[in-house]
Design a protein around this motif. Structure first.
Motif, PDB file in Angstrom:
ATOM      1  N   ILE A 170       2.459   1.753  -3.396  1.00 37.62           N
ATOM      2  CA  ILE A 170       1.510   2.270  -4.385  1.00 37.62           C
ATOM      3  C   ILE A 170       1.309   3.764  -4.190  1.00 37.62           C
ATOM      4  O   ILE A 170       1.291   4.547  -5.148  1.00 37.62           O
TER       5      ILE A 170
ATOM      6  N   TYR B  81      -1.672  -6.538  -4.339  1.00 31.18           N
ATOM      7  CA  TYR B  81      -2.354  -6.217  -3.075  1.00 31.18           C
ATOM      8  C   TYR B  81      -3.615  -7.074  -2.926  1.00 31.18           C
ATOM      9  O   TYR B  81      -3.850  -7.667  -1.872  1.00 31.18           O
ATOM     10  N   SER B  82      -4.401  -7.159  -3.998  1.00 32.80           N
ATOM     11  CA  SER B  82      -5.627  -7.963  -3.953  1.00 32.80           C
ATOM     12  C   SER B  82      -5.307  -9.428  -3.703  1.00 32.80           C
ATOM     13  O   SER B  82      -6.010 -10.117  -2.966  1.00 32.80           O
TER      14      SER B  82
ATOM     15  N   THR C 166      -7.912  -5.215 -12.198  1.00 37.31           N
ATOM     16  CA  THR C 166      -6.606  -4.883 -12.761  1.00 37.31           C
ATOM     17  C   THR C 166      -6.721  -4.619 -14.252  1.00 37.31           C
ATOM     18  O   THR C 166      -6.175  -3.650 -14.784  1.00 37.31           O
TER      19      THR C 166
ATOM     20  N   ALA D 165       0.831  -1.201   0.000  1.00 42.94           N
ATOM     21  CA  ALA D 165       0.000   0.000   0.000  1.00 42.94           C
ATOM     22  C   ALA D 165       0.867   1.253   0.000  1.00 42.94           C
ATOM     23  O   ALA D 165       0.616   2.190  -0.771  1.00 42.94           O
TER      24      ALA D 165
ATOM     25  N   THR E  86      -1.478  -3.035  -7.321  1.00 40.34           N
ATOM     26  CA  THR E  86      -2.821  -3.221  -6.742  1.00 40.34           C
ATOM     27  C   THR E  86      -3.294  -4.650  -6.964  1.00 40.34           C
ATOM     28  O   THR E  86      -3.988  -5.216  -6.114  1.00 40.34           O
TER      29      THR E  86
END
Lengths: 191, 171
Positions: free
Chosen positions: A25, A41-42, A70, A22, A38
């Motif tokens: 990003i 991250y997911s 994405t 995080a 991201t």
């Protein structure tokens, strides 16, 4: 090391990785790399949910968060720009807002029951009813819904109206995207 | 991505299994984790992967946009139609017990939703006698409704993919 401790360690490791992703990003100007992160991250989030015994949510997070979202962001990047503009001047106000909100949220969690606590209100109210209705062998109760997966039974039967509403929301969202994004020439492409 | 041999081969190998897993999540949702929504997004993800690797035109051939739009509406129609069907069988809207097809059930049809906290042992035994272990109506209703959710979600996700991928740079 026991199995429980290993799980605990993995959860902590995943959470550290989530925080690291995080922050990376947030500091990034290259949007293409940010979109990829991201996705990561997911994926980390999905792994974490799987460890918390929520495979349904993990499926959704992996497929939507890491997969479809994405792609949608990459598609948007292809239409706009790959690099974010450098921020105009620096202000401490956003940071203060984030810290205050975050602190309030963390303070709120002190009142929450522990993860998996049997005495938690959520597990004392209607949950026993759902369990004895849905799963034939729990408490020797007769099966009212007859679907062993309690989550499915709740979503589709007890909360059928909500799920119908959610399906309509998804449908409406799709129609909205079509109305906004489709070019007139798509009709010809189709035929 | 026509030149990316490794990507093409790996995608070719993976896509059938992703589709199969989506179907498993869909039709095994009453026993294992998952359900219509999860199955729908997994199915859509497989089609989107196909589109990314083999091109938008190939994906449009596999999942024609017009068919996707129709299926999206059909899914909602199946869900709501199940509710109407249960009404026609004498129950409330979305009351799957009414779909069981046995006359005895109609009297107790509103039970799971309306009388959550009331146990009436006689009524439950009654239902057990006529339908073995599983109350047929509930099971049937849940399966059909989940199918509707899966159809709508998969079709809408694929439609959104087409809408985004079909755009060209405006400026």
């Amino acid at each position: 090391m026991t199995a429980g401790a290993t799980t605990h360690l993995t959860v902590v490791l995943l959470l550290i990785l989530l925080i690291g992703t995080a922050i990376t990003i947030a500091r990034m100007r290259d949007l293409w790399a940010a979109v990829m992160l991201t996705g990561i991250y997911s994926f980390l989030g999905a792994s974490w949910m799987l460890l918390l015994d929520a495979p349904d949510v993990a499926f959704t997070e992996a497929a939507v968060g890491a997969g479809i979202a994405t792609f949608l962001m990459l598609g948007t990047l292809a239409l706009t720009s790959r690099r974010a503009k450098a921020p105009q001047g620096r202000s401490l106000a956003p940071l203060a807002v984030v810290i205050v909100t975050g602190a309030a949220l963390v303070y709120g969690t002190f009142d929450m029951p522990h993860y998996g606590d049997l005495q938690a209100p959520a597990h004392q109210h209607v949950a026993p009813e759902y369990l004895s209705d849905g799963v034939p062998h729990v408490q020797g109760g007769p099966s009212k819904v007859g679907v062993p997966n309690v989550v499915t039974a709740i979503l589709a039967s007890y909360r059928g109206y909500d799920t119908l509403g959610e399906t309509v929301v998804i449908f409406t969202a799709g129609i909205g995207v079509l109305l906004l994004m489709r070019r007139p020439s798509d009709r010809e492409v189709k035929q | 991505m026509r030149q990316q041999t490794i990507l093409r081969i790996v995608a070719k190998l993976l896509i059938p299994y992703i589709l199969l897993f989506a179907l498993y999540v869909q039709f095994h949702g009453d026993f294992g984790p998952g359900g219509g929504f999860q199955a729908g997004v997994i199915f859509a993800a497989a089609v989107i992967l196909y589109g990314l690797v083999f091109g938008l035109r190939a994906a449009r051939r596999v999942a024609p946009p017009l068919l996707m739009e129709t299926l999206a509406a059909l899914g909602v129609l199946i869900f709501a139609g199940t509710g109407v069907a249960s009404m026609l069988h004498g129950g409330n809207f979305l009351d799957y017990n009414a779909l069981g097809g046995s006359g005895q059930q109609h009297t107790r049809s509103a039970e799971p939703v309306a009388h959550l906290h009331e146990h009436s042992p006689e009524g439950i035994e009654e239902r057990h006698e006529s339908h073995g272990m599983l109350p047929q109506g509930q099971h049937l209703g849940i399966m059909v409704v989940e199918l509707g959710v899966g159809l709508t979600v998969a079709a809408i996700m694929i439609t959104i993919f087409f809408a985004f991928a079909g755009r060209e740079r405006v400026r």
